[in-house]
Design an enzyme around this catalytic site. Structure first.
Site, PDB file in Angstrom:
ATOM      1  CB  ALA A  46       7.895   0.375  36.673  1.00 48.20           C
ATOM      2  CE  LYS A 106      -9.106  -6.537  27.678  1.00 52.62           C
ATOM      3  NZ  LYS A 106      -8.422  -6.576  28.946  1.00 52.62           N
ATOM      4  N   GLY A 135      -6.978 -14.770  29.355  1.00 50.80           N
ATOM      5  CA  GLY A 135      -6.193 -15.127  30.463  1.00 50.80           C
ATOM      6  C   GLY A 135      -5.276 -16.311  30.618  1.00 50.80           C
ATOM      7  CB  ILE A 137      -7.241 -20.216  27.498  1.00 50.57           C
ATOM      8  CG1 ILE A 137      -8.449 -20.087  28.561  1.00 50.57           C
ATOM      9  CG2 ILE A 137      -7.556 -21.131  26.588  1.00 50.57           C
ATOM     10  CD1 ILE A 137      -9.846 -19.728  28.026  1.00 50.57           C
ATOM     11  CD  GLU A 191     -12.704  -3.190  35.552  1.00 45.80           C
ATOM     12  OE1 GLU A 191     -12.346  -2.196  36.576  1.00 45.80           O
ATOM     13  OE2 GLU A 191     -11.956  -3.971  35.552  1.00 45.80           O
ATOM     14  CG  ASP A 202     -12.764  -7.201  27.462  1.00 44.87           C
ATOM     15  OD1 ASP A 202     -11.537  -6.968  27.688  1.00 44.87           O
ATOM     16  OD2 ASP A 202     -13.052  -8.657  27.525  1.00 44.87           O
ATOM     17  CE  LYS A 206     -10.418 -10.211  26.610  1.00 45.31           C
ATOM     18  NZ  LYS A 206     -11.274 -10.534  27.522  1.00 45.31           N
TER      19      LYS A 206
HETATM   20  N1  HSE Z   1     -12.936  -8.085  31.822  1.00 42.66           N
HETATM   21  C1  HSE Z   1     -12.608  -8.973  31.062  1.00 42.66           C
HETATM   22  C2  HSE Z   1     -13.568 -10.274  31.293  1.00 42.66           C
HETATM   23  C3  HSE Z   1     -11.315  -9.615  31.756  1.00 42.66           C
HETATM   24  O1  HSE Z   1     -14.476 -10.043  31.881  1.00 42.66           O
HETATM   25  O2  HSE Z   1     -13.286 -11.356  30.894  1.00 42.66           O
HETATM   26  C4  HSE Z   1      -9.943  -8.900  31.011  1.00 42.66           C
HETATM   27  O3  HSE Z   1      -9.940  -9.197  29.690  1.00 42.66           O
END
Ligand code: HSE
Length: 444
Positions: A46, A106, A135, A137, A191, A202, A206
């Site tokens: 999709a 996440k 990722g 790991i 980004e 972020d 996690k």
């Molecule tokens: N933006 C994250 C990082 C990757 O720099 O590790 C995605 O979780």
């Protein structure tokens, strides 16, 4: 030739991870079918835009914008679009339709995890999310399965590659934070708006996922203490190097007993100094690593690529094979374990060590006065290093005064005692500036 039962796999999202998952699943279909004991047929991917460029080949006829029909016909739904909505609604639809779900999301797990796990439990489906943290790991399955017989005491994680890349460049190449961020942006790590990485959002998501799993306790994202790394200066990084440390943005999840004897967990993300001989100090570039301390196993480290399309696809494909195996074997999926139900304690309950850098007036009695401020707040000093006479200040009068820079490392102290000590130092007339306060981790 073995005839396998066929399982229908729907992939939501054709971005860098989704396209790689679809492509690898098609390329390695026979091999994965042999491992899973079931054929894995990609029935659709999709996407929002049927004509967009893809990072890996997906046969055109598999692309669709009709997400709901795709979900309804699938045995396994792989959600790789990210964000809260519509990902949440689609995952709930997939679970309700009896599909197993694999996600790398996440943000969604950290905010709506309990809702998703509860529904998965009710309908007897599986919800796998190896790719949501670190990722490529393997860390979710080791925490959930391999360490299920042990007790995790602490996790120290470098779980954001962008910030590790930036701090590593500052440490190894002497870049300023702005220069290192520009390099991370040019390489596509950061980004256009790097806030989620730089300010630790972020990593906090996690950390909430890792802590929930490791401590069998739901850890809401809003109880994760978070400080970003935007105020870290090259001077701090250089001073850390001289003192035998490196600055890393750490996610720290630990079991602890607070000052009132309450057992709980603490989850925090902030920059910290770690000794240069700690295994996490050797994590360079955009790599991630999760250092786990367990009661019986001792110290374990999981290391590798924390992001990247094909690397993250590896973790997703592992989840697809696991989900397929359970389809073949039958029975309910593994329920999320939250039986410990420990309180999430505030940052004031945390005990750690600190490095405080001050410039002070260099005259008799100043060091003793500073030491007494630590003592008054119950913070024990482990080491003091002084460098003298590098700058001069004026205190409003005409006469310049010689100053000294003090670098003070404490023994373990509570955050609340440290905050009071820092307040007293700030107010002290002999302190001309409080240059830096950093936590020191990895010395236990
Ligand atoms: N933006 C994250 C990082 C990757 O720099 O590790 C995605 O979780």
């Amino acid at each position: 030739m073995i005839e396998y039962r066929n399982l229908r796999v729907a992939i939501l999202g054709g971005g860098s991870v989704g396209a790689q998952v679809a492509s690898l699943l098609i390329q390695h279909g026979d091999e994965l079918a042999a491992r899973a004991g079931a054929g894995l047929e990609v029935v659709g991917v999709a996407v929002r835009n049927l004509d967009a460029e893809r990072s890996a080949d997906i046969p055109k006829h598999l692309l669709t914008t009709d997400v709901e029909s795709l979900i309804l016909g699938a045995d396994i739904v792989v959600e790789l679009i990210g964000g809260i909505e519509p990902a949440r609604t689609w995952i709930l639809q997939a679970l309700n339709s009896g599909a197993d779900v694999i996600t790398a999301n996440k943000a969604l797990l950290a905010t709506h995890g309990p809702e998703l796990f509860e529904l998965a439990g009710q309908v007897g489906a599986q919800l796998y999310y190896e790719a949501a943290v670190g990722g490529a790991i393997p860390i979710i399955r080791p925490l959930r399965d391999s360490l299920a017989g042990d007790r995790v005491k602490r996790i120290l994680g470098i779980v954001n590659g962008t910030t590790n890349y930036i701090l590593d460049r500052m440490d190894t190449r002497g870049d300023s934070l702005d220069e290192a961020l520009a390099a991370a942006t040019a390489l596509g790590y950061a980004e256009a708006d790097p806030t989620a990485d730089i300010e630790g959002f972020d990593a906090a998501q996690k950390a909430a996922i890792l802590a929930s799993l490791a401590f069998h306790t739901t850890v809401p994202l809003d109880l994760v203490y978070r400080e970003g790394m935007s105020s870290i200066t090259l001077d701090q990084v250089v001073a850390a190097r001289k003192a035998g440390y490196v600055v890393k943005l750490l996610a720290i999840c630990e079991r602890l007993t607070d000052q009132n004897g309450v057992d709980g967990v603490s989850v925090r993300v902030h920059p910290a100094l770690i000794p240069r001989d700690h295994p996490l100090a050797a994590v360079h570039g955009a790599n991630n690593a999760v250092f786990v301390e367990a009661e019986a196993a001792g110290s374990l480290m999981f290391y590798g690529a924390g992001a990247g399309g094909v690397q993250t696809a590896s973790a997703v494909l592992g989840d697809i094979v696991s989900a397929a195996r359970r389809h073949v074997a039958g029975g309910p999926g593994v329920a999320e374990s939250t039986h410990s139900d420990l309180p999430v304690l505030p940052i004031s309950s945390v005990t750690t060590r600190y490095q405080i850098t001050l410039t002070v007036v260099d005259q008799p009695g100043v060091l003793a006065g500073i030491a007494s401020l630590f003592a008054e707040h119950g913070v024990s000093v482990e080491a003091v290093t002084q460098s003298v006479g590098t700058v001069s200040i004026r205190d409003g009068h005409d006469d310049a005064k010689p100053t000294a820079t003090l670098v003070i490392v404490t023994h373990e102290a509570t955050e609340s005692s440290l905050a009071l000590t820092v307040g007293a130092l700030t107010d002290s007339p002999v302190v001309s500036s409080l240059v830096s306060v950093l936590r020191v981790e990895g010395l236990h």
